[in-house]
Design a protein around this motif. Structure first.
Motif, PDB file in Angstrom:
ATOM      1  N   ARG A 195      25.378  -4.899   7.434  1.00 44.83           N
ATOM      2  CA  ARG A 195      25.335  -6.164   7.365  1.00 44.83           C
ATOM      3  C   ARG A 195      24.223  -6.739   6.236  1.00 44.83           C
ATOM      4  NH1 ARG A 195      23.654  -8.348  12.012  1.00 44.83           N
ATOM      5  NH2 ARG A 195      23.321  -6.433  13.523  1.00 44.83           N
TER       6      ARG A 195
ATOM      7  N   ALA B 182      25.142  -8.918   3.019  1.00 43.42           N
ATOM      8  CA  ALA B 182      24.391 -10.316   2.690  1.00 43.42           C
ATOM      9  C   ALA B 182      23.800 -10.358   1.150  1.00 43.42           C
ATOM     10  CB  ALA B 182      23.163 -10.448   3.695  1.00 43.42           C
TER      11      ALA B 182
ATOM     12  N   ALA C 185      17.071 -12.688   1.943  1.00 38.96           N
ATOM     13  CA  ALA C 185      18.103 -12.773   2.779  1.00 38.96           C
ATOM     14  C   ALA C 185      18.253 -11.592   3.635  1.00 38.96           C
ATOM     15  CB  ALA C 185      19.700 -12.701   2.017  1.00 38.96           C
TER      16      ALA C 185
END
Length: 264
Positions: free
Chosen positions: A19, A23, A58
């Motif tokens: 994940r 991002a 991020a």
């Protein structure tokens, strides 16, 4: 006391790394081919863009939320709690020069180390849609399918890759040239993508120098999990104290041959 990680634990952490790569990819691809991305030159003369910084930010935000007790070693935003048992090592855009000119071989590197040892690694090349994930003790995957390095018993058959001849300076240059002289072909400019290709069995060897932990930590589980071998030039395992000289081979027997050539 160290926490023993099970395969299930590592798989869950790999899901987080997956994940995080998503991002970072969203940020990178928003700026890729953009006509007015500002380029700065860092103290080490390497280029950096807003995409590098935003992509790492991020990922760090996700880690602070989901693993606040873990440390972070990032290329663009520095170090945080690197004395922790678990430390994430982040290179938001490996191959910024390629990124800047619109060449799609750049990638995001994500590693998780436990007591300094890389136990999880991700090489994500978002412009190519290729993502390698290596987990200690498990087989490396490319886009969720297991991959492996290829058999290559002779140096004269080797396809060798390196990012740039400029990284070999002083006493390293003749050693590199001696190794290079014995291979079949040399390919330049792949950055982290070369290690992914080796893990997938289409390239035999990668040699580099002047690398930092965020350049090489993620590569270790990916290469090892595909059946290859990656160390420093002296054959020592890579860690935070390594000197930045990297030797990786798809066939472990050739790694030994190459190491002896480098040692003279």
């Amino acid at each position: 006391m160290s926490q023993a990680l099970t395969a299930s634990d590592l798989t869950a952490l790999a899901g987080l790394a997956d994940r995080m790569a998503d991002a970072a990819a969203l940020v990178a691809m928003r700026y890729f081919h953009a006509p007015s991305v500002e380029i700065e030159t860092k103290a080490d003369t390497s280029p950096v863009t807003v995409a590098d910084r935003e992509a790492e930010a991020a990922m760090r935000t996700m880690l602070r939320t989901e693993c606040p007790e873990h440390g972070i070693f990032g290329e663009e935003h520095g170090q945080d709690r690197t004395d922790a048992e678990f430390v994430w090592v982040l290179d938001p855009i490996d191959g910024t020069k390629s990124f800047v000119i619109g060449k799609p071989l750049f990638g995001t590197l994500i590693a998780l180390t436990q007591n300094g040892k890389p136990v999880l690694g991700v090489i994500d090349c978002p412009a190519l849609g290729e993502r390698w994930i290596g987990i200690d003790g498990l087989s490396t995957t490319l886009n969720k399918k297991a991959v492996s390095t290829r058999f290559c018993s002779m140096m004269s058959d080797v396809w060798l890759a390196s990012t740039s001849p400029d990284m070999f300076a002083d006493e390293d240059k003749p050693k590199f040239e001696k190794l290079r002289a014995g291979v079949q072909h040399t390919v330049w400019g792949g950055d982290c993508h070369s290690y992914g290709l080796m893990a997938a069995g289409t390239l035999d060897m990668v040699i580099e120098a002047d690398m930092k932990p965020y350049d090489y930590m993620a590569l270790v589980p990916v290469v090892n999990g595909a059946g290859g071998k990656i160390t420093d030039w002296d054959g020592k395992p890579l860690d935070f104290e390594s000197d930045g000289r990297i030797l990786a081979a798809g066939d472990a027997r050739l790694h030994e041959v190459a190491q002896k050539l480098l040692a003279g």
